[in-house]
Design an enzyme around this catalytic site. Structure first.
Site, short mmCIF file in Angstrom:
data_model
loop_
_atom_site.label_atom_id
_atom_site.label_comp_id
_atom_site.label_asym_id
_atom_site.label_seq_id
_atom_site.Cartn_x
_atom_site.Cartn_y
_atom_site.Cartn_z
N GLY A 178 5.71 15.13 -1.69
CA GLY A 178 5.40 16.39 -1.03
C GLY A 178 4.92 17.41 -2.03
O GLY A 178 5.28 17.35 -3.21
N GLN B 108 2.87 25.41 -5.71
CA GLN B 108 3.09 24.53 -6.86
C GLN B 108 1.81 24.23 -7.63
O GLN B 108 1.85 23.79 -8.77
CB GLN B 108 3.70 23.20 -6.40
CG GLN B 108 5.12 23.32 -5.90
CD GLN B 108 5.67 21.96 -5.56
OE1 GLN B 108 5.44 21.45 -4.47
NE2 GLN B 108 6.38 21.35 -6.49
N CYS C 111 12.30 18.07 -7.89
CA CYS C 111 11.09 18.84 -7.59
C CYS C 111 10.11 18.71 -8.75
O CYS C 111 10.51 18.80 -9.91
CB CYS C 111 11.47 20.30 -7.39
SG CYS C 111 10.06 21.38 -7.10
N LEU C 112 8.83 18.53 -8.42
CA LEU C 112 7.81 18.40 -9.46
C LEU C 112 7.71 19.67 -10.31
O LEU C 112 7.30 19.61 -11.47
CB LEU C 112 6.44 18.10 -8.84
CG LEU C 112 6.32 16.76 -8.07
CD1 LEU C 112 4.98 16.69 -7.36
CD2 LEU C 112 6.49 15.58 -9.01
N HIS D 43 12.25 21.26 2.02
CA HIS D 43 11.97 21.53 0.61
C HIS D 43 10.62 22.25 0.45
O HIS D 43 10.52 23.25 -0.27
CB HIS D 43 11.98 20.19 -0.16
CG HIS D 43 11.73 20.29 -1.62
ND1 HIS D 43 12.70 20.01 -2.57
CD2 HIS D 43 10.63 20.66 -2.32
CE1 HIS D 43 12.17 20.19 -3.77
NE2 HIS D 43 10.92 20.59 -3.65
N GLU D 44 9.59 21.73 1.13
CA GLU D 44 8.24 22.31 0.97
C GLU D 44 8.15 23.69 1.63
O GLU D 44 7.50 24.59 1.10
CB GLU D 44 7.17 21.37 1.53
CG GLU D 44 7.13 19.96 0.91
CD GLU D 44 7.16 19.93 -0.61
OE1 GLU D 44 6.70 20.89 -1.26
OE2 GLU D 44 7.65 18.93 -1.16
N HIS E 154 9.48 26.25 -0.59
CA HIS E 154 8.51 26.66 -1.62
C HIS E 154 7.64 27.81 -1.12
O HIS E 154 7.34 28.73 -1.87
CB HIS E 154 7.58 25.49 -1.99
CG HIS E 154 8.10 24.61 -3.09
ND1 HIS E 154 8.42 25.11 -4.34
CD2 HIS E 154 8.33 23.28 -3.16
CE1 HIS E 154 8.84 24.11 -5.11
NE2 HIS E 154 8.79 22.98 -4.42
ZN LIG Z 1 9.46 21.12 -4.96
#
Ligand SMILES: [Zn+2]
Length: 171
Positions: A46, A51, A93-94, A135-136, A139
């Site tokens: 995702g 991000q 998380c990236l 999660h997204e 963000h």
């Molecule tokens: Zn994330």
């Protein structure tokens, strides 16, 4: 299509509320395509536009990481309209590399948004997909996953991340 740079903790864009998308123009379509490419290449399941340093309400999700076309979700202005249950699972998380923590999320969600044609869509999701949606969407509201933990855990993680950033600067 270019692979975009994924920004990490410390960048102010990650803590901003992302702006609503009012018009789906070429820029937005290109952004979505590049985000899918970046998500697959990283690899990740995702990605939210903040991000990749774009403060707009757009997310891409693919639990199959490019294996199955039907799993790809691109959603504009996603909104959590219903949630049920609670489950605690490890999450990462990236934008917060190498930190994995157990986070409580709903087991089932209903999400509303728009596709790239501007058509309203409603998705019911369970399990991992429900978790990724939460999660997204977090963000887009400037919230990182570890901010759902206790204040003590949060401050320990922030300390760790600050230390790491400083070590990076010395190199
Ligand atoms: Zn994330």
């Amino acid at each position: 299509m270019p692979i975009l740079e994924i920004i990490t903790y410390g960048n102010p864009v990650l803590v901003q509320r992302a702006e609503e998308i009012k018009k789906i123009d070429k820029t937005i379509i290109e952004l979505a395509q590049n985000m899918v490419q970046t998500m697959h290449a990283t690899p990740g399941i995702g990605l939210a536009a903040p991000q990749v340093n774009v403060s707009r309400r757009l997310i891409t999700i693919d639990l199959s990481v490019g294996e199955n076309n039907e799993d790809l979700i691109i959603l504009i202005n996603p909104e959590l309209i219903n949630q049920e249950g609670e489950i605690i699972l490890e999450e990462g998380c990236l934008s917060v590399p190498e930190i994995n923590e157990k986070v409580t999320r709903p087991t089932r969600v209903v999400v509303k948004g728009m596709d790239l044609e501007g058509k309203e869509i409603m998705i019911e999701a369970e399990g991992s997909l429900a978790r990724v949606f939460c999660h997204e969407i977090d963000h887009l509201n400037g919230k990182l996953f570890f901010e759902r933990l206790s204040p003590l855990k949060q401050s320990l993680i922030k300390k760790k991340l600050r230390k790491r950033a400083q070590a990076g600067k010395v190199e």
